[in-house]
Motif scaffolding. Structure first.
Motif, PDB file in Angstrom:
ATOM      1  N   VAL A  66     -30.110 104.618  15.259  1.00 18.22           N
ATOM      2  CA  VAL A  66     -30.548 103.339  15.486  1.00 18.22           C
ATOM      3  C   VAL A  66     -29.312 102.261  15.144  1.00 18.22           C
ATOM      4  O   VAL A  66     -29.494 100.949  14.853  1.00 18.22           O
ATOM      5  CB  VAL A  66     -31.963 102.684  15.443  1.00 18.22           C
ATOM      6  N   ASN A  71     -35.070  99.225  14.330  1.00 19.54           N
ATOM      7  CA  ASN A  71     -35.462  98.907  15.640  1.00 19.54           C
ATOM      8  C   ASN A  71     -35.799  97.185  15.266  1.00 19.54           C
ATOM      9  O   ASN A  71     -36.614  96.470  14.890  1.00 19.54           O
ATOM     10  CB  ASN A  71     -36.448  99.823  16.309  1.00 19.54           C
ATOM     11  N   ASP A 288     -36.148 106.615  12.803  1.00 25.19           N
ATOM     12  CA  ASP A 288     -36.463 105.609  13.768  1.00 25.19           C
ATOM     13  C   ASP A 288     -38.178 105.676  14.391  1.00 25.19           C
ATOM     14  O   ASP A 288     -38.684 104.681  14.374  1.00 25.19           O
ATOM     15  CB  ASP A 288     -35.630 106.526  14.454  1.00 25.19           C
ATOM     16  N   ALA A 292     -40.372 102.616  15.517  1.00 24.50           N
ATOM     17  CA  ALA A 292     -40.373 102.822  17.147  1.00 24.50           C
ATOM     18  C   ALA A 292     -41.785 102.428  17.503  1.00 24.50           C
ATOM     19  O   ALA A 292     -42.152 102.468  18.846  1.00 24.50           O
ATOM     20  CB  ALA A 292     -39.842 103.847  17.809  1.00 24.50           C
TER      21      ALA A 292
END
Ligand code: LMR
Length: 398
Positions: A66, A71, A288, A292
């Protein structure tokens, strides 16, 4: 090479966790490590978090990187949660948010950023504070300077001494503050005191680094963020480290963020670029999964509502336990010396200026495990064990 290293004593809190795990007594109570626990002593995955995670797993089609900033949906949700959607700094575009591995990752990156500016080499840290603040911040090269915060023996803030210390600082000094649910004391500034602190920071041109690790576990999501929102509206630059460990129960997923409030959009963007570079040099890419999950939760108002309801229940339970323990201790001691436990906030309070011997006897003889500094985690206290714990404290703590 490794033979050159001296023996390394275990981290004191991790040692308490190990001792608790090894204790075979059915009486044992874990008031040590700062994780939320329910009445059964479990640290469950919050239902709204579990639902968001299930959705995420069903929808996710790649595990490609990512990037160092993490994020972006997560970052947008988190900065609104922390600052409030209509905060002037957000409206003016002066905020930049970078996802980090936990609140500790955020603190470390902020410390690296401070060192990188060359503007400050010292940081003022309240005493007492969370045991890992000093190692985390000084490892980056900052020198820690003490600031009076709380009198452990009297169970009250040292507010005037704190103000005088702030008044004596030179311009540009960075000051570590905790937004709410102070770790380890549970003693927070009230709104009037926060206003006074904001005024001194403003007048002396000091820069707050606010550690926010317990939003929603003190008085409410907005109430616990009021200090951050106030400082971000009064001061041109505010550095915020956010942890999602407790508020979302995502401890082991390591979810946190740096929220930078800058003088201008241009400066926010330069600060953000430096943070990305520091992350890249340190651990390269953001993890992540946990972020997420929060992003998925934050994108569905129904899940946000469900999460808020669960968090409200956790807070209500801890605050109820505070009253029960204060009452049980009053009955044991025949006086109100521990009344502050009822009015303090968050998961922690300190039992007093305990000697290491008293902390050891509480664990060894009574099977009541506290942090090494006598900090207790109220969330670790099952309601059914309040009487036992109060009596154990009375037997050991003079
Ligand atoms: C605590 O204060 O007990 C937690 O934040 C766990 C830790 O890493 O110290």
């Amino acid at each position: 090479m490794l033979e050159r290293l001296p023996p390394q004593p275990p981290d004191a809190l991790l040692a308490v966790m190990a001792a608790f795990a090894a204790d075979q007594s059915p009486d044992k109570v874990d008031l040590g490590v700062g994780v939320y626990k329910d009445e059964r002593g479990a640290t469950p995955v919050m239902a709204a978090v579990k639902a968001a995670e299930a959705r995420l797993i069903a929808a996710q089609h790649s595990k490609a990187y990512v990037g160092p900033a993490g994020n972006r949906t997560f970052a947008a949700f988190l900065e609104q949660l922390v600052l409030g959607a209509d905060h002037p700094a957000l409206v003016e575009g002066r905020v930049a948010t970078l996802q980090t591995p936990g609140g500790c990752g955020a603190l470390r990156l902020i410390a690296d950023l401070i060192v990188r500016t060359g503007a400050a080499d010292e940081i003022l840290i309240g005493a007492p504070t969370w045991a890992n603040h000093h190692p985390l911040l000084t490892s980056a090269g900052l020198k820690a300077q003490p600031m009076p915060y709380y009198d452990i023996t009297l169970g009250q803030l040292k507010f005037q001494e704190m103000l005088s210390t702030l008044e004596a600082q030179r311009e540009g000094t960075v000051v570590l503050l905790q937004a709410s649910c102070h770790n380890p004391t549970g003693a927070d500034l009230d709104p009037a005191q926060w206003s006074e602190v904001a005024a001194v920071l403003e007048r002396r041109r000091l820069i707050p680094l606010i550690d926010m690790a317990y939003q929603g576990l003190g008085n409410g999501l907005d109430e616990d963020a009021a200090s951050v929102r106030l400082l971000a509206s009064r001061l041109p630059e505010v550095l915020i480290s956010v942890s999602c460990s407790k508020s979302f129960g995502l401890y082991r997923e390591r979810v946190g963020a740096v929220v930078l409030v800058a003088r201008s959009a241009a400066e926010a963007s330069v600060g953000f670029a430096h943070l990305q570079m520091l992350a890249r040099r340190s651990y390269s890419m953001a993890p992540d999964h946990g972020a997420a999950i929060v992003a998925t939760l934050g994108s569905d108002p129904a899940l946000v509502d469900a999460w808020r309801t669960e968090l409200d229940a956790m807070r209500t339970r801890v605050n109820g336990l505070r009253h029960l323990l204060a009452e049980a201790l009053a009955a044991e001691y025949g006086d109100r010396r521990y009344d502050h436990i009822a009015t303090q906030r968050g998961m922690f309070s300190i039992l007093g200026a305990l000697t290491p011997d008293v902390v050891t006897r509480l664990a060894r003889d009574e099977h009541v495990y506290t942090a090494p500094d006598g900090r207790i985690n109220l969330a670790g206290l099952p309601e059914a064990r309040v009487g036992y714990v109060a009596a154990a404290i009375r037997r050991v703590v003079p």
